[in-house]
Design a protein around this motif. Structure first.
Motif, mmCIF file in Angstrom:
data_model
loop_
_atom_site.group_PDB
_atom_site.id
_atom_site.type_symbol
_atom_site.label_atom_id
_atom_site.label_comp_id
_atom_site.label_asym_id
_atom_site.label_seq_id
_atom_site.Cartn_x
_atom_site.Cartn_y
_atom_site.Cartn_z
ATOM 1 N N LEU A 163 14.742 58.994 0.313
ATOM 2 C CA LEU A 163 14.000 59.901 -0.557
ATOM 3 C C LEU A 163 12.520 59.543 -0.608
ATOM 4 O O LEU A 163 11.652 60.417 -0.573
ATOM 5 C CB LEU A 163 14.594 59.884 -1.967
ATOM 6 N N ARG A 164 12.233 58.252 -0.679
ATOM 7 C CA ARG A 164 10.836 57.816 -0.734
ATOM 8 C C ARG A 164 10.105 58.184 0.553
ATOM 9 O O ARG A 164 8.950 58.606 0.511
ATOM 10 C CB ARG A 164 10.768 56.302 -0.987
ATOM 11 N N ARG A 165 10.770 58.045 1.679
ATOM 12 C CA ARG A 165 10.154 58.434 2.958
ATOM 13 C C ARG A 165 9.890 59.936 3.013
ATOM 14 O O ARG A 165 8.884 60.374 3.564
ATOM 15 C CB ARG A 165 11.021 57.983 4.122
ATOM 16 N N GLU A 166 10.792 60.724 2.458
ATOM 17 C CA GLU A 166 10.559 62.168 2.404
ATOM 18 C C GLU A 166 9.314 62.471 1.573
ATOM 19 O O GLU A 166 8.506 63.339 1.938
ATOM 20 C CB GLU A 166 11.780 62.888 1.834
ATOM 21 N N LEU A 167 9.162 61.767 0.455
ATOM 22 C CA LEU A 167 7.978 61.957 -0.380
ATOM 23 C C LEU A 167 6.711 61.511 0.346
ATOM 24 O O LEU A 167 5.676 62.183 0.271
ATOM 25 C CB LEU A 167 8.120 61.183 -1.693
ATOM 26 N N LEU A 168 6.785 60.393 1.047
ATOM 27 C CA LEU A 168 5.627 59.918 1.805
ATOM 28 C C LEU A 168 5.239 60.921 2.885
ATOM 29 O O LEU A 168 4.043 61.175 3.106
ATOM 30 C CB LEU A 168 5.915 58.542 2.426
ATOM 31 N N ASN A 216 19.536 55.238 -0.019
ATOM 32 C CA ASN A 216 19.235 56.571 -0.543
ATOM 33 C C ASN A 216 17.807 56.619 -1.092
ATOM 34 O O ASN A 216 17.076 57.587 -0.867
ATOM 35 C CB ASN A 216 20.231 56.982 -1.622
ATOM 36 N N TYR A 217 17.419 55.566 -1.816
ATOM 37 C CA TYR A 217 16.058 55.483 -2.346
ATOM 38 C C TYR A 217 15.051 55.484 -1.203
ATOM 39 O O TYR A 217 14.049 56.212 -1.253
ATOM 40 C CB TYR A 217 15.884 54.230 -3.207
ATOM 41 N N SER A 276 27.734 49.393 -2.977
ATOM 42 C CA SER A 276 27.057 50.472 -3.700
ATOM 43 C C SER A 276 25.565 50.192 -3.869
ATOM 44 O O SER A 276 24.757 51.125 -3.838
ATOM 45 C CB SER A 276 27.707 50.707 -5.066
ATOM 46 N N VAL A 277 25.190 48.935 -4.034
ATOM 47 C CA VAL A 277 23.772 48.601 -4.184
ATOM 48 C C VAL A 277 23.026 48.939 -2.892
ATOM 49 O O VAL A 277 21.953 49.540 -2.920
ATOM 50 C CB VAL A 277 23.589 47.116 -4.555
ATOM 51 N N GLU A 278 23.595 48.570 -1.770
ATOM 52 C CA GLU A 278 22.963 48.857 -0.480
ATOM 53 C C GLU A 278 22.879 50.369 -0.251
ATOM 54 O O GLU A 278 21.867 50.878 0.234
ATOM 55 C CB GLU A 278 23.736 48.192 0.661
ATOM 56 N N GLU A 279 23.908 51.076 -0.617
ATOM 57 C CA GLU A 279 23.901 52.533 -0.453
ATOM 58 C C GLU A 279 22.811 53.171 -1.310
ATOM 59 O O GLU A 279 22.074 54.048 -0.845
ATOM 60 C CB GLU A 279 25.266 53.125 -0.813
ATOM 61 N N ARG A 280 22.695 52.721 -2.561
ATOM 62 C CA ARG A 280 21.636 53.247 -3.434
ATOM 63 C C ARG A 280 20.264 52.920 -2.867
ATOM 64 O O ARG A 280 19.355 53.746 -2.906
ATOM 65 C CB ARG A 280 21.781 52.686 -4.847
ATOM 66 N N SER A 281 20.117 51.720 -2.331
ATOM 67 C CA SER A 281 18.848 51.323 -1.741
ATOM 68 C C SER A 281 18.494 52.205 -0.548
ATOM 69 O O SER A 281 17.346 52.644 -0.399
ATOM 70 C CB SER A 281 18.901 49.855 -1.311
#
Length: 67
Positions: A25-30, A21-22, A14-19
């Protein structure tokens, strides 16, 4: 936590999956920030030097996501 979880035999991933996902999302913002900077340059609000500086910073932040 992300790196530690990779070597945890009892981890559920789950930690890797959340990472991941982050990172997505961060790349979309960039990407959105890059588009906004390009638009500002096309409108003449900012110059080439400013655009290059901002895009360079965005590229560096993008590269850090891979670490």
């Amino acid at each position: 936590e992300r790196f530690r979880s990779r070597y945890d035999p009892d981890g559920d991933g789950s930690v890797e999956e959340r990472s991941q996902n982050y990172q997505r999302l961060r790349r979309e913002l960039l990407d959105a920030e890059r588009e906004a900077v390009t638009e500002l340059r096309q409108q003449g609000v900012i110059g080439d030097d400013v655009m290059r500086s901002v895009v360079r910073d965005l590229d560096l932040e993008d590269a850090r996501l891979d670490v």
